[in-house]
Design a protein around this motif. Sequence first.
Motif: not given
Length: 313
Positions: A201-204, A209-214, A228-233, A249-260
């Motif tokens: 859980r994050a409160k910004l 924020a850069f959340f690399d959860l791969r 806030s500005k958020i980048t989430l993988i 806020s600005a939200i950027n979702i970056k998807l790996p090729g094997d994640v739908a």
Amino acid sequence: MQGRIILVALGILIVLSVIFNEFLVSFNLVEFFFAVIFLAGGLTFFKKRNVGTLGSLIFGIILMIDTFELFPTSLNFWELFLLMIASYIIAAGFKGLFHIRKPHLKIDKSIISENLPPKFIGDTLDLSTDVDWSSVTIDSSKIETPVKVKAVIDNDIYSFKQEYDSSKVHILNKLKVSNVKVPERAKITVYLNENINYNYRAKLNVSVAFFDLRQIKTREVRIKSTASKITLIPSQKDNTTVDVDSEVSAINIKLPGDVALVLNHVGDLNFKNFERMYQREDGTYISDNFSEASYTCYLNISSEISRLNVEFI
């Protein structure tokens, strides 16, 4: 620059004094002129504590005393020149003795915390972060403990805390004073163990924020952000549900090729870009790799005046 101007003016006055036999320029007038200049430069010693300003202050006092003939004998030019050199030598000596430094110099204090929690029980950890005006990074690491925190914090501006028990870790970084002018954001990096399951859980608040959860097993992620500005993988090791409550806020979702991605959105967006996403009859969006993806990220967004971008990496 000030020293060069002084040297030029001194040279001109000496030339005029010699050529015109002191009819145009008297030595006392020249001395008083330079006494004022050196004193003016030396008084900045109380703001800029260095050898140059202290030397100017000492020599300016000497010139002013000699101008008003308070010494037992009057000093000639060469004696004053030697005294000027001596003034800066004395200033250099004082620096070595008393370690003259600039006042009010702020140094960021590094806070490094490891082994959180010291005694971990179970296979799932609840992690939370609540930060103001900070740069937050979540990443994986081959560590033995569930969480490793590295932070660079100005303790005069922020209140940084870490609270934990056997299955929870809470990281708090809040501004001490409202409406304070902050020179730069605090920097917080949280490393997570690749072999442990996490609920995060994050409160910004006005943060980046850069959340690399791969490489992280995240079952549930909840984010509340304001300005806030958020980048989430998303995770490539588990199915993940991500709930985002976004205000301006600005939200950027970056998807790996094997994640739908399955996206459900409620609220207003002033900009959206959904790469390789298709809208279904129920209003949700689904990525074109859904059928062959190894894992799925279920993203639920409630937004007000925010930006959303989805892209594949």
